[in-house]
Design a protein around this motif. Sequence first.
Motif, mmCIF file in Angstrom:
data_model
loop_
_atom_site.group_PDB
_atom_site.id
_atom_site.type_symbol
_atom_site.label_atom_id
_atom_site.label_comp_id
_atom_site.label_asym_id
_atom_site.label_seq_id
_atom_site.Cartn_x
_atom_site.Cartn_y
_atom_site.Cartn_z
ATOM 1 N N GLU A 191 0.833 -1.200 0.000
ATOM 2 C CA GLU A 191 0.000 0.000 0.000
ATOM 3 C C GLU A 191 0.871 1.255 0.000
ATOM 4 O O GLU A 191 0.586 2.228 -0.727
ATOM 5 N N ALA A 192 1.952 1.242 0.793
ATOM 6 C CA ALA A 192 2.871 2.386 0.805
ATOM 7 C C ALA A 192 3.520 2.562 -0.558
ATOM 8 O O ALA A 192 3.695 3.695 -1.044
ATOM 9 N N LEU A 193 3.870 1.443 -1.195
ATOM 10 C CA LEU A 193 4.440 1.503 -2.542
ATOM 11 C C LEU A 193 3.430 2.074 -3.534
ATOM 12 O O LEU A 193 3.783 2.912 -4.386
ATOM 13 N N ALA A 194 2.177 1.637 -3.425
ATOM 14 C CA ALA A 194 1.141 2.148 -4.328
ATOM 15 C C ALA A 194 0.922 3.643 -4.112
ATOM 16 O O ALA A 194 0.695 4.392 -5.079
ATOM 17 N N GLN A 195 0.991 4.095 -2.852
ATOM 18 C CA GLN A 195 0.822 5.519 -2.570
ATOM 19 C C GLN A 195 1.967 6.321 -3.171
ATOM 20 O O GLN A 195 1.755 7.383 -3.777
ATOM 21 N N ARG A 201 3.106 9.490 -10.128
ATOM 22 C CA ARG A 201 2.381 9.552 -11.395
ATOM 23 C C ARG A 201 1.492 10.788 -11.465
ATOM 24 O O ARG A 201 1.264 11.332 -12.571
ATOM 25 N N LEU A 202 1.009 11.266 -10.357
ATOM 26 C CA LEU A 202 0.255 12.516 -10.358
ATOM 27 C C LEU A 202 1.142 13.685 -10.756
ATOM 28 O O LEU A 202 0.706 14.589 -11.503
ATOM 29 N N GLU A 203 2.376 13.677 -10.270
ATOM 30 C CA GLU A 203 3.318 14.731 -10.662
ATOM 31 C C GLU A 203 3.600 14.662 -12.145
ATOM 32 O O GLU A 203 3.651 15.693 -12.836
ATOM 33 N N GLN A 230 -4.768 6.377 -12.826
ATOM 34 C CA GLN A 230 -5.961 5.634 -12.414
ATOM 35 C C GLN A 230 -5.619 4.197 -12.028
ATOM 36 O O GLN A 230 -6.218 3.635 -11.103
ATOM 37 N N SER A 231 -4.653 3.613 -12.716
ATOM 38 C CA SER A 231 -4.209 2.262 -12.362
ATOM 39 C C SER A 231 -3.616 2.234 -10.946
ATOM 40 O O SER A 231 -3.876 1.303 -10.175
ATOM 41 N N ALA A 232 -2.834 3.251 -10.616
ATOM 42 C CA ALA A 232 -2.261 3.336 -9.267
ATOM 43 C C ALA A 232 -3.352 3.527 -8.223
ATOM 44 O O ALA A 232 -3.276 2.973 -7.121
ATOM 45 N N ASP A 436 5.169 -2.591 -15.586
ATOM 46 C CA ASP A 436 6.003 -3.747 -15.253
ATOM 47 C C ASP A 436 6.867 -3.469 -14.030
ATOM 48 O O ASP A 436 7.110 -4.367 -13.221
ATOM 49 N N LEU A 437 7.329 -2.227 -13.898
ATOM 50 C CA LEU A 437 8.133 -1.876 -12.732
ATOM 51 C C LEU A 437 7.304 -1.986 -11.459
ATOM 52 O O LEU A 437 7.753 -2.551 -10.449
ATOM 53 N N PHE A 438 6.088 -1.461 -11.490
ATOM 54 C CA PHE A 438 5.221 -1.525 -10.310
ATOM 55 C C PHE A 438 4.902 -2.977 -9.957
ATOM 56 O O PHE A 438 4.915 -3.366 -8.780
ATOM 57 N N SER A 439 4.641 -3.805 -10.958
ATOM 58 C CA SER A 439 4.362 -5.222 -10.721
ATOM 59 C C SER A 439 5.574 -5.922 -10.126
ATOM 60 O O SER A 439 5.437 -6.768 -9.230
ATOM 61 N N ALA A 440 6.763 -5.577 -10.623
ATOM 62 C CA ALA A 440 7.992 -6.200 -10.105
ATOM 63 C C ALA A 440 8.235 -5.791 -8.649
ATOM 64 O O ALA A 440 8.693 -6.603 -7.843
#
Length: 475
Positions: A191-195, A201-203, A230-232, A436-440
């Motif tokens: 969750e911290a990683l997703a935040q 990504r907002l920036e 939106q994916s995040a 792919d980076l986020f998934s990894a």
Amino acid sequence: MFNSLPKQLTSALLLAGVLSGCSMAPTYVRPAAPVAGSYPAAADGQAQLEASARGWRQFFPDQRLQTLIAAALENNRDLRTAALNIEQARAQYDITAADALPHLEGDFSRSRGRTPAVQSPTGQSFVGTSYAVGLNMTAFELDFFGRVRSLKDAALASYLATEEARQSAQISLIAQVAQAYLAEQSFAEQEALAQQTLDSRLEEYKLGKMRFDVGASSALDLRVSDTLVQSARVSLSTLARQRGQASNALTLLVGKPLTDLPASTPLLDQQIVTDIPAGVPSDLLNRRPDIRAAEQQLRAANADIGAARAAFFPRISLTAGIGNASTSLGNLFSAGSRTWSFVPQLALPIFEGGRNRANLTLSEVRKNLAVASYEKTIQTAFREVADALVARGTLDEQLAAQDAFLNAQQERVKLTGLRYKNGIANSTEMLDAQRDLFSAQQALIQTRQLRLNNAIDLYRSLGGGLNETTQAAKS
């Protein structure tokens, strides 16, 4: 005559005590373990302390986790139920064991009644009063054929099985708390990683919007950036829900709200012992409480056969009493007021409609079922250890490969970003690289959790978790 009663009664009780050593139960023989002599995967770390001797505080050095486990051992309702089952089985054993001893009762009675003239020796009716005091033994069975002893042995084995079941429940509870804690910690890190990913990504989206407003980028590039945002957000919402549910599961296991806990330790810094020796499968017979419980149930079924066999033979019981009787309370203990009775009784089964044979068949079938259950418990334990060992042999490699894969993805995103800025790569390539980076990154956290869960599985399957601190090394 009166003085001969104690001698007769004593002789009968001594004879009962001698003959009660006989039993018609089959000689108990432990079934052979239906598993191979070694595990498919070789066990490393033979110089380490075995799991059953390693206390859970040494196995789980995380202070927060130790606090949770201690609270669960005190408050978990399933474990409390298992402890109450022990008390219930102990009481049942005490009841059964009491049948092997004479039941003595002291009594005092006063009776008053009218005797009609036709029954009176004087030819006149009268009202009489009588008093009696004494010590009585009621229907004490002389256990010639071991029926009572077999029932006592069965009750004892059932009691011991419930104690083993409680220990097995404790082992499972500790493992469940630890894995629930790691699951909650894993979701928290994801969750911290997703935040962090959403903020980044907002920036990027804001910068892309500014470029689009001045005509420096296309609408497709802006939509790609918005897709990443939106994916995040979806991932963040999903992980927040999963973390909340994991926290609820942990609270249920602990048995009370989680407050005033020490700081948590990240998965990367967890020092859970991952290298413990497995030994050989035959060690499980003594290490695993669930196997010991299944064997006690088998012993109980074996003893029940003895009770069923004894039902074919006569049952001899004694009823006796000694005391004083008088028509007046003042003369109750006077000379000549002594009374006694001695009533041996023999009950011989003649015709019972096949009930005894059916009971014997039932007890034999139940023993066969207990053998099958015992063997299945051993096979299940063998598989659990074997699965944990197989996983241990590959998870270290998987974790190293996952870490290398993440590094490669990070480098890919960096290079793709440079190519995108220089107009060489398109927005789709950039989108794929960041996804792919986020998934990894998520996969690496999950693999760390999986590696720690594997260590817990091996610790549990080898019988670890009964001791709070490490036992002294055996010579």
